[in-house]
Write an enzyme that holds these catalytic residues in place. Structure first.
Site, short mmCIF file in Angstrom:
data_model
loop_
_atom_site.label_atom_id
_atom_site.label_comp_id
_atom_site.label_asym_id
_atom_site.label_seq_id
_atom_site.Cartn_x
_atom_site.Cartn_y
_atom_site.Cartn_z
N ARG A 78 -9.79 -4.10 -116.37
CA ARG A 78 -9.39 -3.83 -114.99
C ARG A 78 -7.91 -3.45 -114.91
O ARG A 78 -7.52 -2.70 -114.02
CB ARG A 78 -9.63 -5.06 -114.10
N ARG A 139 -20.38 -4.95 -125.92
CA ARG A 139 -19.52 -5.98 -125.31
C ARG A 139 -19.58 -7.30 -126.07
O ARG A 139 -18.90 -8.24 -125.71
CB ARG A 139 -19.93 -6.19 -123.86
N HIS A 180 -27.69 -5.05 -114.67
CA HIS A 180 -27.26 -4.37 -113.45
C HIS A 180 -28.44 -3.65 -112.78
O HIS A 180 -28.36 -3.30 -111.60
CB HIS A 180 -26.19 -3.32 -113.76
N ASP A 251 -23.37 -15.24 -112.52
CA ASP A 251 -23.04 -13.82 -112.55
C ASP A 251 -23.16 -13.28 -111.12
O ASP A 251 -23.68 -13.95 -110.23
CB ASP A 251 -23.99 -13.09 -113.50
#
Length: 255
Positions: A78, A139, A180, A251
């Site tokens: 980020r 990841r 997702h 999450d």
């Protein structure tokens, strides 16, 4: 218990996103009523200076307002372009297989988060990539030595005063589904879950990880509801079998 107490407790377990680079008008009132903090995403950041102002304003609303972000390194960052530090992602660190390098990478992330005013990093991802088709594979630290790298990453980050969050319990690594887009299904028996699949979380717990993020994975051989709603996975296994007594966060509910 009064309505005021219930309202404060309800706010205390929420951890919303901001959705903009300046504090929304509703923020101050919600913090006054007990909101615990916020997650800062990339869409909330336009410059290093603006990020500093944003975190400063939010911290100024009340003592102990927690600010979190997802700063994993590699592809998931980020603040790299806004005063952060560029470090290898977990998969690269796993292939390198140098625990000192993993520890230093996490430490550098921690130092950049301290400078940005972030208290809590929703990382590392310690899923064991047992399924080569796992969409989360890049990841993760891979399929081997994940537990050792999980501990090193947690130690490196938390040495800077930033809290780590081992995710995504019980682990996406056997699933080929992107959380997702749909509910990941993890086909693992409870014996294997406890025997090896949860080793990275055991290791993170032993390293003193401040928090664990629970996914919405469906482990059909263990329970018939997603992990975020499962008393078996949350209470019996995580709290009981693994002995974890720290902070647990789900999450994103949009998953």
């Amino acid at each position: 218990m009064t309505t005021v107490d219930l309202d404060r407790l309800a706010h205390g377990v929420l951890f919303p996103a901001l959705g903009r680079p300046t504090p929304p008008v509703w923020v101050a009132e919600r913090v006054r009523r007990g909101l615990g903090g916020f997650v800062v995403f990339g869409r909330d950041i336009v410059s290093r200076e603006q990020l500093g102002r944003l975190t400063g304003e939010l911290h100024g609303l009340r003592e102990h307002v927690l600010l979190a972000t997802d700063e994993e390194g590699g592809d998931v960052t980020r603040i790299e372009s806004y005063g952060g530090t560029s470090v290898p992602g977990n998969y690269a660190l796993g292939r390198l297989d140098d625990l000192d390098a993993t520890r230093v990478a996490a430490e550098q992330i921690g130092l950049s988060l301290v400078a940005a005013g972030i208290d809590w990093d929703l990382a590392p991802a310690v899923d064991t990539a047992a399924n080569p088709l796992s969409p989360n594979g890049v990841r993760t630290f891979g399929a081997d030595r994940v537990a050792a790298h999980a501990a090193a990453w947690v130690e490196g980050l938390q040495s800077t005063g930033v809290s780590a969050c081992a995710k995504h319990y019980p682990g996406h690594g056997l699933s080929g589904t992107d959380g997702h887009l749909a509910t990941p299904t993890v086909d693992v028996h409870r014996d294997d879950l406890l025997g090896w699949y949860l080793d990275p979380f055991r290791s993170a717990i032993a390293a003193g990880v401040d928090s664990i993020m629970v996914s919405h994975d469906l482990v059909r051989q263990v329970d018939d509801v997603p992990a975020t709603l499962s008393p078996v996975l949350l209470t019996d296994v995580l709290r009981g079998e693994l002995g974890y007594d720290g902070v647990v966060i789900t999450d994103a509910l949009e998953m």
